[in-house]
Design a protein around this motif. Structure first.
Motif, PDB file in Angstrom:
ATOM      1  N   VAL A 144       0.847  -1.194   0.000  1.00 37.50           N
ATOM      2  CA  VAL A 144       0.000   0.000   0.000  1.00 37.50           C
ATOM      3  C   VAL A 144       0.884   1.247   0.000  1.00 37.50           C
ATOM      4  N   PRO A 145       0.658   2.192  -0.912  1.00 35.92           N
ATOM      5  CA  PRO A 145       1.444   3.436  -0.916  1.00 35.92           C
ATOM      6  C   PRO A 145       0.829   4.495  -0.005  1.00 35.92           C
ATOM      7  N   CYS A 146       1.602   5.526   0.263  1.00 38.70           N
ATOM      8  CA  CYS A 146       1.112   6.687   1.006  1.00 38.70           C
ATOM      9  C   CYS A 146       1.309   7.932   0.138  1.00 38.70           C
ATOM     10  N   VAL A 147       0.268   8.736   0.003  1.00 40.42           N
ATOM     11  CA  VAL A 147       0.328   9.955  -0.793  1.00 40.42           C
ATOM     12  C   VAL A 147       0.855  11.096   0.065  1.00 40.42           C
ATOM     13  N   HIS A 148       1.765  11.878  -0.491  1.00 40.35           N
ATOM     14  CA  HIS A 148       2.254  13.074   0.195  1.00 40.35           C
ATOM     15  C   HIS A 148       1.477  14.280  -0.341  1.00 40.35           C
ATOM     16  N   ALA A 149       0.355  14.578   0.278  1.00 40.73           N
ATOM     17  CA  ALA A 149      -0.491  15.715  -0.129  1.00 40.73           C
ATOM     18  C   ALA A 149      -0.079  16.929   0.701  1.00 40.73           C
ATOM     19  N   VAL A 150       1.056  17.501   0.360  1.00 41.05           N
ATOM     20  CA  VAL A 150       1.668  18.510   1.225  1.00 41.05           C
ATOM     21  C   VAL A 150       1.348  19.946   0.795  1.00 41.05           C
ATOM     22  N   ARG A 151       0.763  20.130  -0.389  1.00 43.70           N
ATOM     23  CA  ARG A 151       0.393  21.483  -0.819  1.00 43.70           C
ATOM     24  C   ARG A 151      -1.024  21.777  -0.361  1.00 43.70           C
ATOM     25  N   SER A 152      -1.333  23.056  -0.228  1.00 43.68           N
ATOM     26  CA  SER A 152      -2.590  23.450   0.415  1.00 43.68           C
ATOM     27  C   SER A 152      -3.812  22.874  -0.271  1.00 43.68           C
ATOM     28  N   PHE A 153      -3.779  22.748  -1.613  1.00 38.90           N
ATOM     29  CA  PHE A 153      -4.956  22.288  -2.335  1.00 38.90           C
ATOM     30  C   PHE A 153      -5.007  20.777  -2.488  1.00 38.90           C
ATOM     31  N   GLU A 154      -3.889  20.073  -2.211  1.00 43.61           N
ATOM     32  CA  GLU A 154      -3.840  18.655  -2.535  1.00 43.61           C
ATOM     33  C   GLU A 154      -4.669  17.798  -1.582  1.00 43.61           C
ATOM     34  N   GLU A 155      -4.688  18.134  -0.313  1.00 50.78           N
ATOM     35  CA  GLU A 155      -5.483  17.346   0.622  1.00 50.78           C
ATOM     36  C   GLU A 155      -6.975  17.390   0.275  1.00 50.78           C
ATOM     37  N   PRO A 156      -7.566  18.601   0.067  1.00 54.65           N
ATOM     38  CA  PRO A 156      -8.982  18.605  -0.329  1.00 54.65           C
ATOM     39  C   PRO A 156      -9.231  17.986  -1.699  1.00 54.65           C
ATOM     40  N   LEU A 157      -8.263  18.107  -2.633  1.00 53.82           N
ATOM     41  CA  LEU A 157      -8.432  17.483  -3.947  1.00 53.82           C
ATOM     42  C   LEU A 157      -8.438  15.966  -3.830  1.00 53.82           C
ATOM     43  N   LEU A 158      -7.520  15.432  -3.023  1.00 54.45           N
ATOM     44  CA  LEU A 158      -7.475  13.988  -2.803  1.00 54.45           C
ATOM     45  C   LEU A 158      -8.774  13.513  -2.151  1.00 54.45           C
ATOM     46  N   ALA A 159      -9.262  14.291  -1.187  1.00 54.49           N
ATOM     47  CA  ALA A 159     -10.513  13.934  -0.516  1.00 54.49           C
ATOM     48  C   ALA A 159     -11.676  13.957  -1.506  1.00 54.49           C
ATOM     49  N   ALA A 160     -11.682  14.945  -2.419  1.00 49.61           N
ATOM     50  CA  ALA A 160     -12.760  15.037  -3.409  1.00 49.61           C
ATOM     51  C   ALA A 160     -12.720  13.853  -4.365  1.00 49.61           C
ATOM     52  N   MET A 161     -11.521  13.428  -4.780  1.00 45.83           N
ATOM     53  CA  MET A 161     -11.411  12.281  -5.678  1.00 45.83           C
ATOM     54  C   MET A 161     -11.881  11.002  -5.001  1.00 45.83           C
ATOM     55  N   VAL A 162     -11.552  10.857  -3.735  1.00 43.65           N
ATOM     56  CA  VAL A 162     -12.033   9.691  -2.987  1.00 43.65           C
ATOM     57  C   VAL A 162     -13.553   9.739  -2.882  1.00 43.65           C
ATOM     58  N   ALA A 163     -14.086  10.927  -2.614  1.00 39.17           N
ATOM     59  CA  ALA A 163     -15.539  11.069  -2.485  1.00 39.17           C
ATOM     60  C   ALA A 163     -16.254  10.815  -3.799  1.00 39.17           C
ATOM     61  N   ASP A 164     -15.575  11.089  -4.931  1.00 39.96           N
ATOM     62  CA  ASP A 164     -16.176  10.838  -6.248  1.00 39.96           C
ATOM     63  C   ASP A 164     -16.361   9.349  -6.520  1.00 39.96           C
ATOM     64  N   SER A 165     -15.598   8.499  -5.818  1.00 36.18           N
ATOM     65  CA  SER A 165     -15.703   7.061  -6.029  1.00 36.18           C
ATOM     66  C   SER A 165     -17.068   6.567  -5.560  1.00 36.18           C
ATOM     67  N   GLU A 166     -17.392   5.360  -5.948  1.00 37.69           N
ATOM     68  CA  GLU A 166     -18.681   4.800  -5.541  1.00 37.69           C
ATOM     69  C   GLU A 166     -18.770   4.747  -4.022  1.00 37.69           C
ATOM     70  N   GLU A 167     -19.984   4.920  -3.518  1.00 37.92           N
ATOM     71  CA  GLU A 167     -20.194   4.980  -2.077  1.00 37.92           C
ATOM     72  C   GLU A 167     -19.680   3.703  -1.405  1.00 37.92           C
ATOM     73  N   GLY A 168     -18.856   3.886  -0.385  1.00 38.32           N
ATOM     74  CA  GLY A 168     -18.320   2.748   0.360  1.00 38.32           C
ATOM     75  C   GLY A 168     -17.137   2.086  -0.298  1.00 38.32           C
ATOM     76  N   GLU A 169     -16.743   2.549  -1.502  1.00 38.25           N
ATOM     77  CA  GLU A 169     -15.650   1.889  -2.209  1.00 38.25           C
ATOM     78  C   GLU A 169     -14.293   2.261  -1.621  1.00 38.25           C
ATOM     79  N   ALA A 170     -14.099   3.546  -1.336  1.00 39.54           N
ATOM     80  CA  ALA A 170     -12.788   4.020  -0.898  1.00 39.54           C
ATOM     81  C   ALA A 170     -12.919   4.913   0.328  1.00 39.54           C
ATOM     82  N   ASP A 171     -11.856   4.913   1.136  1.00 39.52           N
ATOM     83  CA  ASP A 171     -11.808   5.744   2.327  1.00 39.52           C
ATOM     84  C   ASP A 171     -10.454   6.434   2.369  1.00 39.52           C
ATOM     85  N   LEU A 172     -10.442   7.681   2.825  1.00 41.29           N
ATOM     86  CA  LEU A 172      -9.209   8.461   2.919  1.00 41.29           C
ATOM     87  C   LEU A 172      -8.832   8.577   4.390  1.00 41.29           C
TER      88      LEU A 172
END
Length: 618
Positions: free
Chosen positions: A433-461
């Motif tokens: 399993v990898p770990c994402v380095h979301a260290v810029r101000s916009f990357e954490e919310p962008l990563l969260a939005a992409m996870v939320a775009d996935s099918e319900e219950g499919e992915a968790d951040l």
């Protein structure tokens, strides 16, 4: 009181109107050049409809001795009656009448339509008084026996007379004010203004009897079937930069749009520049900086668009924000979506190169645009413990064992603190399993939005924190994580960290995990104590952290480590307790945490206490 009423006529202060034009309506002093060119253009277009073999031309002549500037066309011309009816009437022009504006009785007196015409408001000639003390118009229609001469100063009187003009067409001569005599003397300055407005006008313009026209007229991007290579070359020449990608625009419905856009090599600010584009209406340039036409997520686009359905404002320096404008805007956005989505499918490497060049701008824009996020899922590369990965690649590698985690099929781990990248990479080394380095101000919310775009219950951040579900057990190999006792939490509270205890195989006595928001809050707290933050800003900061709690840095004590385990069993009064506190402060410092001043003082005291306890044993 005696009642009374009477009818009076509207009065127009011509000098006042001209002052309004110069100070409020128009932003450029050379605007009359554009207005008089488009009047000539409309006269030529009207004659073309009557004579299919006729082409037409516009001649502009400077006379530095007389301090005049003349605009001549060989278009349809004016009769004496038309000159009297229209030239001196502010707000009513022939073009506007042909387009359906003005009184019905005046419209019925004209034939033809205004489909190819630019003018509309009947104020173009009057704009000339911004530059001139006096204007002379000489004109003749082909079927008239003689011409007509119209002359006016910046007052209310107009002189009409016959003219000996022999050829059909119109000449407008501006007798320039002294402060604008440069327009009669400087050919380069005048040519620059002409090209600024009329470079694409489909009528040749000649300056000072030159043999070559000065406006381009034809450009590939307005062709019905433009050649991509030719469009790219002409865009490069016109904008003086090499496009990263070109987007031909040939749309008929639901809005008529022609032209070309391109991806600029100039990087725009992270927060997003305001998207602008050059717009023409019937090939006359309205402005090279029209806002709101392009979608907000595309500030990296430049280009030229012919928006035939849109209407210019009275100043002709912008477009009216009406239903036609909104329709063109939505149509263009749909065209851009489809262009880039097709590129993602057919030329993913090409789109990835564009994303790499404008990654911060596109990523920030994708925060509020789901359709753009779906494109970036496959092309935006995230820095991870396993190298650069797209979100789709990241998701494939983030599958979880259903026996150890029943919450989701995929768990995306992320680290938001740049200081912990190396250490987190060591933690995840050996894990599939990898770990994402979301260290810029916009990357954490962008990563969260992409996870939320996935099918319900499919992915968790989940963040890389011992408190996050599954991180201690599945990633760190830590078992039985619990909060430290109140006694130990109190003993170590000088560090400002939350204290946990656990059992793990690593020989590390202590693990420290930073909370970036906590660190930021501490910085602001120290500035607040120093009274260096303005009160208004301080209120905003306090409000932000009240609505978004910061949490704490976290420290995990390894109960399996000999020194730590013995210290925990002996209590906080033993010398080993001071050793543990030194280890905790050192772990936080090594991770990059800001150590409070009280902790530094306690560190010195602990060293003294350890020295006293060990005295005589060297």
């Amino acid at each position: 009181m005696q009642e009374w009423s009477r009818r009076i006529s509207f009065k127009v202060d011509i000098a006042g109107v001209i002052e309004i034009m110069g100070s409020s309506l128009y932003s450029r002093v050379d605007t009359p050049i554009r207005e008089l060119i488009q009047n000539s253009h409309d006269a030529i277009m009207r004659r073309r409809k009557q004579d299919l073999d006729y082409q037409g031309r516009i001649d502009i002549v400077q006379d530095p001795e007389l301090n005049t500037l003349s605009f001549e066309d060989d278009g349809i011309g004016l009769s004496a009656e038309e000159a009297e009816s229209y030239l001196g009437t502010l707000g009513i022009g022939i073009t506007g009448l042909l387009k359906g504006r003005g009184p019905e009785e005046l419209r019925d007196a004209l034939t033809g339509d205004g489909d190819d015409l630019i003018g509309q408001f009947g104020i173009g000639l009057f704009s000339g008084f911004m530059l001139a003390d006096r204007i002379v118009v000489e004109s003749r229609r082909s079927e008239s026996d003689s011409g007509v001469r119209w002359e006016a100063g910046a007052g209310t009187d107009i002189e009409l007379a016959s003219s000996s003009r022999e050829n059909p067409g119109t000449t407008v001569t501006l007798y320039l004010k002294p402060e604008y005599q440069v327009l009669a003397q400087d050919e380069d300055k005048l040519e620059e203004s002409i090209k600024q407005f009329a470079d694409f006008l489909p009528v040749p313009i000649f300056l000072n009897d030159g043999k070559a026209r000065i406006n381009v007229i034809h450009v590939a991007w307005f062709d019905p079937s433009p050649e991509r290579e030719q469009v790219e070359l002409e865009l490069e020449g016109y904008f003086n930069e090499t496009p990263l990608d070109i987007i031909p625009v040939q749309i008929n419905q639901p809005a008529s749009i022609r032209g070309a856009l391109y991806v600029t090599p100039q990087r725009v600010p992270l927060a997003g520049d305001i998207p602008v584009v050059a717009v023409t209406v019937r090939r006359m340039v309205i402005s090279r900086f029209i806002h709101d036409v392009l979608p907000v997520w595309a500030p990296f686009l430049r280009g030229v668009l012919e928006l035939q359905d849109c209407s210019p404002t009275a100043s002709r320096e912008d477009l009216v924000r009406d239903e036609a404008f909104e329709r063109a805007k939505l149509t263009l956005e749909q065209h851009l979506y489809e262009h880039f989505e097709q590129m993602v499918t057919t030329e993913p490497a090409r789109f990835e190169a564009i994303v790499h060049w404008h990654r911060y701008t596109m990523a920030a824009a994708a925060l509020s645009d789901e359709r753009l996020r779906w494109m970036l899922r496959q092309t935006y590369r995230w820095p991870t413990s396993q190298g650069q990965l797209t979100f789709e690649e990241l998701l494939e590698r983030s599958a979880v064992d259903p026996l150890s985690d029943e919450e989701a099929e995929f768990v995306v781990w992320y680290n938001s603190d740049r200081r912990q990248e190396r250490w987190i990479n060591e933690v995840f080394d050996g894990h599939h399993v990898p770990c994402v380095h979301a260290v810029r101000s916009f990357e954490e919310p962008l990563l969260a939005a992409m996870v939320a775009d996935s099918e319900e219950g499919e992915a968790d951040l989940r963040i890389t924190s011992p408190s996050a579900e599954g991180f201690a057990n599945n990633i760190l190999g830590i078992a039985d994580t619990t909060d430290a006792t109140d006694v130990w939490s109190e003993f170590l509270n000088v560090t400002g960290a939350k204290i946990l205890t656990a059992e793990f195989a690593s020989q590390k006595p202590v693990m420290a995990f930073l909370n970036e928001r906590y660190e930021l809050a501490q910085v602001f707290e120290n500035l607040k104590k120093e009274d260096t933050i303005p009160q208004g800003f301080q209120r905003l900061i306090d409000s932000h952290f009240r609505s978004h709690p910061t949490g704490q840095n976290e420290v995990v004590l390894n109960r399996n480590h000999r020194a730590v385990g013995r210290a925990l069993s002996q209590g906080t009064t033993s010398p080993l307790a001071s050793v543990v506190r030194l280890l905790v402060i050192n772990a936080l410092s090594a991770a990059g945490a800001a150590i409070p001043p009280d902790a530094h003082r306690r560190q010195a005291e602990d060293l003294d206490w350890i020295a006293d306890a060990l005295w005589g044993k060297d």
